[in-house]
Design a protein around this motif. Structure first.
Motif, PDB file in Angstrom:
ATOM      1  N   ARG A 275      10.471   5.400  -5.011  1.00 44.36           N
ATOM      2  CA  ARG A 275      10.368   6.445  -3.994  1.00 44.36           C
ATOM      3  C   ARG A 275      10.454   5.869  -2.582  1.00 44.36           C
ATOM      4  O   ARG A 275      10.924   6.536  -1.660  1.00 44.36           O
ATOM      5  N   LYS A 276       9.993   4.618  -2.434  1.00 42.15           N
ATOM      6  CA  LYS A 276      10.037   3.999  -1.104  1.00 42.15           C
ATOM      7  C   LYS A 276      11.485   3.838  -0.641  1.00 42.15           C
ATOM      8  O   LYS A 276      11.784   3.997   0.544  1.00 42.15           O
TER       9      LYS A 276
ATOM     10  N   THR B  97      14.046   5.739  -1.642  1.00 37.74           N
ATOM     11  CA  THR B  97      14.550   7.085  -1.387  1.00 37.74           C
ATOM     12  C   THR B  97      14.119   7.571  -0.008  1.00 37.74           C
ATOM     13  O   THR B  97      14.931   8.107   0.755  1.00 37.74           O
ATOM     14  N   ALA B  98      12.839   7.372   0.321  1.00 36.70           N
ATOM     15  CA  ALA B  98      12.337   7.795   1.639  1.00 36.70           C
ATOM     16  C   ALA B  98      13.008   7.017   2.757  1.00 36.70           C
ATOM     17  O   ALA B  98      13.372   7.593   3.801  1.00 36.70           O
TER      18      ALA B  98
ATOM     19  N   SER C  54      18.904   7.700 -11.514  1.00 37.56           N
ATOM     20  CA  SER C  54      18.400   8.233 -10.247  1.00 37.56           C
ATOM     21  C   SER C  54      19.411   8.159  -9.118  1.00 37.56           C
ATOM     22  O   SER C  54      19.126   8.626  -8.008  1.00 37.56           O
TER      23      SER C  54
ATOM     24  N   THR D 177      19.327  10.408  -5.642  1.00 33.96           N
ATOM     25  CA  THR D 177      19.062   9.698  -4.397  1.00 33.96           C
ATOM     26  C   THR D 177      20.195   9.909  -3.399  1.00 33.96           C
ATOM     27  O   THR D 177      19.954  10.033  -2.189  1.00 33.96           O
TER      28      THR D 177
END
Length: 396
Positions: A2-3, A5-6, A124, A128
C-alpha cells in the motif's frame, strides 16, 4: 504494498496539479507580466514543450538505468524548478522555469508507470495503474482548484506549495522504493534511436500514437483557454474559476473510476467510439452556451468521457511491446505534452484571430473525429490485431 500505491498516487497528483495549474492562473499571470493573450498560452506550452522533448530521451535511457535513481532525480528537479516558478519576475523567466519543470516531469512520470510492474505483484498491477491514473484526475478535481484558491492570497503560493510538497515526496521515495536495476538484456548500450525501432516499424504503433496525438491536441486546445474564456464570458474571478475547475476534475475522476466497467460492458473499441463521438458533439456546442451552470455540466461530461477513454487508450499503447515499456510510456508522455504544447499555441491564435472560444471548440471536434477514425482504421483497439502486431514488434 500500500505504501507504493500511495506514493505513486501522490507523485502523479503533484505532477498533474503542476501541469494543469497555469490554466486557471492564466488571466492573473497575463496581467502580472503584461503580455498579450496571443502569447500568454506559452506559459502552459513551455512546460509541455520541455516535457515532450526530453521524454523522448528519458524513456529509452531509463530502460537501461536504475529506475529508482531516475525517479528520484526527476522528482528533485521537479521540486526545485516548481519552487523557482514562484519567484519568476518576468514572462520569460516564468517560461524558463516552466521548461525546467517539464523536463524534470519527463524523467519522473514515466518511471511511475514503468515501476509499478517492478514493485507490485502481478495481480495488483492493473489496480495500481488505475490508482496512479486517478492521481492525475484528482489533481484536476482537487489540486488545481486548491491552487487557484491559494493564488487568491498571492499567485506564487501554489508553486511554492507544490514544490515543497514534492520535496517531501522525494524523501519518501528515497526511503521506500527499492533499487530497480535493468535486467541483463536491458542494461546494454543500445542507442536511443534503436530502442524506438520496434515502434517505428509497427503500423499499429504508428496509428496508435498518431491518434493519441490528435486526442490530446483536441482536448488540450480546448482546456488551455477555458479559464480565460470563463473570465471573459462570465466575468469570473480566479477563485470561482478554480471552483468550476473542481467539477471538471471530478468528471475525470469519475470517468477513470468507471472506465473498467464501461469497457467490460461495451468493449474497448465501442467504448472509445461512443465516447469520442459524444465529445465531438459537446466540443462543438459548448462554446455557444450562455449559462454557466450548463457549461459546467457539459464540461463535467466531457472530462468524465475523457477519463473513461484515456485508460483504455493508454492500456492499448503500453501493450504494444512489453520489453520497452519505459520507452512506450515516455513516448506517450511526449506525445501528450507535444500535443498540449501545440494546443496552447493554437488556442492563443484561434482565440484572438478566429472568433474566440467557438473556434477552439470546432478545432477540438475536428481533432477528435480524426483521432477516432485513425484508432478504428488502424485496429489499435482490436485484441486479435494487437496481439499479432505485438508479436511482430517483439521480433523486430
Amino acid at each position: 504494498m500500500r505504501k507504493y500505491t500511495a506514493l505513486f498516487f501522490l507523485i502523479m497528483f503533484m505532477i498533474g496539479t503542476d501541469t494543469f495549474l497555469i490554466s486557471p492562473l492564466l488571466p492573473t499571470l497575463q496581467t502580472q507580466y503584461g503580455v498579450s493573450t496571443g502569447i500568454a498560452g506559452w506559459m502552459i506550452g513551455s512546460y509541455t514543450l520541455g516535457s515532450a522533448v526530453f521524454a523522448l530521451i528519458a524513456g529509452p535511457l531509463s530502460d537501461g538505468w536504475n529506475r529508482r535513481t531516475v525517479l528520484l532525480g526527476g522528482l528533485l528537479g521537479f521540486s526545485v524548478s516548481t519552487i523557482l516558478c514562484g519567484f519568476a519576475d518576468s514572462f520569460w523567466t516564468m517560461c524558463l522555469f516552466r521548461i525546467l519543470a517539464g523536463v524534470s516531469a519527463a524523467f519522473t512520470a514515466p518511471q511511475v508507470w514503468a515501476s509499478i510492474p517492478a514493485v507490485m505483484p502481478a495481480a495488483s498491477v492493473s489496480k495500481t495503474m488505475g490508482i496512479a491514473f486517478a492521481g492525475l484526475a484528482a489533481a484536476q478535481a482537487l489540486g488545481v482548484p486548491i491552487g487557484s484558491w491559494l493564488a487568491t492570497a498571492n499567485w506564487s503560493v501554489p508553486f511554492w506549495t507544490i514544490g515543497f510538497a514534492s520535496l517531501l515526496l522525494a524523501a519518501s521515495a528515497f526511503t521506500l522504493l527499492p533499487d530497480m536495476k535493468p535486467g541483463a538484456n536491458q542494461g546494454d548500450r543500445t542507442s536511443i534511436l534503436r530502442r524506438y525501432v520496434p515502434l517505428i516499424a509497427s503500423g499499429k504503433a504508428r496509428s496508435g500514437f498518431s491518434a493519441y496525438l490528435l486526442l490530446h491536441l483536441g482536448s488540450g486546445t480546448a482546456f488551455a483557454f477555458v479559464g480565460k474564456w470563463m473570465a471573459d464570458r462570465f466575468e469570473l474571478p480566479i477563485g470561482q474559476i478554480g471552483t468550476v475547475m473542481m467539477f471538471l476534475g471530478f468528471g475525470t475522476l469519475l470517468g477513470s473510476m468507471i472506465s473498467s466497467y464501461v469497457t467490460r460492458k461495451l468493449g474497448d473499441a465501442n467504448a472509445v467510439a461512443a465516447g469520442m463521438s459524444l465529445l465531438v458533439i459537446l466540443y462543438t456546442i459548448m462554446p455557444h452556451l450562455a449559462n454557466l451552470q450548463l457549461v459546467t455540466i457539459v464540461y463535467l461530461t466531457i472530462f468524465a468521457t475523457l477519463g473513461i477513454i484515456f485508460p483504455i487508450v493508454m492500456g492499448a499503447l503500453t501493450s504494444l511491446n512489453a520489453s520497452i515499456r519505459g520507452t512506450i510510456s515516455s513516448l506517450a508522455n511526449s506525445t501528450m505534452n507535444g500535443a498540449n504544447t501545440l494546443g496552447a499555441w493554437f488556442a492563443g491564435l484561434l482565440y484572438v484571430h478566429l472568433g474566440g472560444y467557438s473556434s477552439l471548440g470546432i478545432f477540438s471536434a475536428v481533432c477528435l473525429a480524426l483521432s477516432l477514425g485513425i484508432f478504428l482504421y488502424g485496429g489499435v483497439l482490436g485484441r486479435k490485431t494487437a496481439r499479432t502486431d505485438q508479436e511482430s514488434t517483439s521480433t523486430s
